[in-house]
Design an enzyme around this catalytic site. Structure first.
Site, PDB file in Angstrom:
ATOM      1  N   CYS A  70       0.793  -1.659  -0.245  1.00 13.84           N
ATOM      2  CA  CYS A  70      -0.191   0.054  -0.374  1.00 13.84           C
ATOM      3  C   CYS A  70       1.070   1.468  -0.141  1.00 13.84           C
ATOM      4  CB  CYS A  70      -0.545  -0.259   1.038  1.00 13.84           C
ATOM      5  SG  CYS A  70      -1.872   1.864   1.553  1.00 13.84           S
ATOM      6  N   CYS A  73       0.460   3.564   3.487  1.00 11.13           N
ATOM      7  CA  CYS A  73       1.027   3.464   4.342  1.00 11.13           C
ATOM      8  C   CYS A  73       2.334   3.819   4.562  1.00 11.13           C
ATOM      9  CB  CYS A  73       0.821   1.968   4.872  1.00 11.13           C
ATOM     10  SG  CYS A  73      -0.112   0.732   4.524  1.00 11.13           S
ATOM     11  N   HIS A 116      -4.375   1.067   8.314  1.00  4.01           N
ATOM     12  CA  HIS A 116      -4.322   0.267   6.964  1.00  4.01           C
ATOM     13  C   HIS A 116      -5.768  -0.271   7.263  1.00  4.01           C
ATOM     14  CE1 HIS A 116      -4.312  -0.719   3.055  1.00  4.01           C
ATOM     15  NE2 HIS A 116      -4.497  -1.984   3.123  1.00  4.01           N
ATOM     16  N   ASN A 156     -13.953   9.088  -0.840  1.00  2.00           N
ATOM     17  CA  ASN A 156     -14.853   7.307  -1.519  1.00  2.00           C
ATOM     18  C   ASN A 156     -14.464   6.133  -0.707  1.00  2.00           C
ATOM     19  OD1 ASN A 156     -15.656   9.863  -3.496  1.00  2.00           O
ATOM     20  ND2 ASN A 156     -13.800   9.026  -4.700  1.00  2.00           N
ATOM     21  N   HIS A 167      -7.006   2.227   1.944  1.00  2.00           N
ATOM     22  CA  HIS A 167      -6.357   2.472   3.526  1.00  2.00           C
ATOM     23  C   HIS A 167      -6.732   3.800   3.473  1.00  2.00           C
ATOM     24  CE1 HIS A 167      -2.819   3.478   5.881  1.00  2.00           C
ATOM     25  NE2 HIS A 167      -3.274   4.606   5.600  1.00  2.00           N
ATOM     26  N   HIS A 169      -8.680   6.467   3.540  1.00  2.00           N
ATOM     27  CA  HIS A 169      -7.974   8.202   3.129  1.00  2.00           C
ATOM     28  C   HIS A 169      -8.924   8.809   2.773  1.00  2.00           C
ATOM     29  CE1 HIS A 169      -8.094   6.083  -0.878  1.00  2.00           C
ATOM     30  NE2 HIS A 169      -7.755   6.759  -1.636  1.00  2.00           N
ATOM     31  N   GLN A 171     -10.141  12.933  -0.551  1.00  2.00           N
ATOM     32  CA  GLN A 171      -9.031  13.593  -1.207  1.00  2.00           C
ATOM     33  C   GLN A 171      -9.600  15.110  -1.205  1.00  2.00           C
ATOM     34  OE1 GLN A 171      -8.469  11.668  -5.243  1.00  2.00           O
ATOM     35  NE2 GLN A 171      -9.733  10.658  -4.638  1.00  2.00           N
TER      36      GLN A 171
END
Length: 347
Positions: A70, A73, A116, A156, A167, A169, A171
């Site tokens: 990933c 991470c 993660h 999303n 992971h 996250h 934007q």
């Protein structure tokens, strides 16, 4: 909060946000990366009046890597990722495969935690508050970007949504134009002011509180409700009760209450379809006032949270009416959705 800015090997900006003031962030990106060369282009659709970002370089972006590869991470045990440090609280960095770049705006990635296997709903209130601080700081910073007209912070969540990295996250997009959805809000806002002399956002919130049937959470400084004309099967709008145009304008009381309200909503979303169901896919989207709006104080900051899952094992697909004509058909009455979200309060 401590903020530490640095650069990745290819020149992209990376920013650590730490809860502790004594955190030291001096790790160097060891990867042999070439300078980023993006080919983002904004094209205007003359028929619809909107804009489309053409970004062919995104075809090469990382797609569902195994967990031990990933890129979000921390860098550990000789494996180098997008984050040089061996651990972190919250990190923001320029997207390696941006939809918007340079004169076409900016795209950033926000890593909510180094864990993660977590989700935003798993964060404690302190960590969620740190994410809010990062969103706020980036909104204020991108306001100074000469190409940016509106900042859009979003998450999303879930493969069904199209997420390519597991992971936790989100934007941040800095648009070089006012997106169509905001333009529609501004048009309705102006028409309502002209017709009534009042603010449309204030009236929407007041009407939902007065009706009560679609209210999911009612706090001291925030209110969450399913909108009267919800487009999606389960959709919740979260508003501060004191109207502000953007995240930097929130007062301390609203900032303090936000983590509890938002985490509760996310936990309820994961309970909608019952025990044993996979995590609910969702999109979470902050709507903030455009920077070049004549009176930014008229706009109301709010968050829209919705899922494309309409019932257990079934998704809401955008078919002919939705995709072809932008006329949504919702199978779940908003009042029923709100009732279900009240039923599944976290323990």
């Amino acid at each position: 909060m401590k903020k530490t800015a640095t650069r990745l090997a290819d020149g992209r900006e990376l920013i650590y946000y730490d809860a502790r003031d004594d955190a030291v962030r001096d790790a160097v990106d060891q990867r042999p990366l070439d300078p980023i060369a993006t080919r983002s282009e904004i094209r205007h659709d003359r028929l619809l009046g909107d804009r489309v970002a053409i970004a062919s370089h995104r075809q090469a972006r990382t797609y569902h890597p195994p967990a031990d590869e990933c890129p979000l991470c921390p860098s550990r045990e000789g494996r180098h990722s997008e984050i040089p440090a061996s651990d972190y609280d919250v990190v923001v960095f320029e997207n390696r495969f941006p939809s918007l770049a340079g004169d076409s705006g900016r795209c950033e990635v926000v890593c909510f935690t180094s864990d993660h296997d977590a989700s935003f709903a798993d964060l404690d209130a302190e960590q969620a508050a740190l994410v809010l601080d990062a969103w706020t700081d980036r909104t204020a910073e991108l306001a100074q970007h000469p190409a940016v007209e509106q900042v859009f912070c979003f998450e999303n969540r879930g493969k069904e949504i199209g997420v390519t990295l597991g992971h936790p996250h989100g934007q941040i997009y800095g648009y070089p134009f006012v997106p169509p959805r905001t333009q529609l809000m501004l048009r309705s806002l102006g028409e309502h002011r002209e017709a009534t002399g009042r603010n449309l956002f204030d009236d929407v919130v007041a009407d939902e509180l007065a009706d009560g049937r679609r209210v999911v959470l009612d706090g001291e400084h925030w209110v969450a409700f399913v909108p009267y004309a919800a487009h999606w099967p389960y959709e919740v709008h979260l508003y501060p009760k004191r109207r502000v145009p953007d995240l930097p304008a929130l007062d301390e009381a609203a900032r303090t209450e936000f983590p509890q309200m938002y985490l509760e909503l996310l936990k309820r979303f994961d309970r909608i379809f019952g025990e044993g169901e996979p995590p609910t896919p969702y999109i979470s989207a902050w709507h903030q006032a455009p920077y070049r709006m004549a009176d930014r104080g008229e706009f109301a900051l709010h968050l829209e949270l919705f899922t494309i899952r309409r019932t257990s094992g079934k998704l809401k697909f955008l078919a002919g009416s939705e995709s072809g004509m932008n006329v949504f058909i919702n199978d779940v009455p908003p009042e029923a959705a709100a009732e279900r979200l009240r039923e599944v309060a976290s323990k």
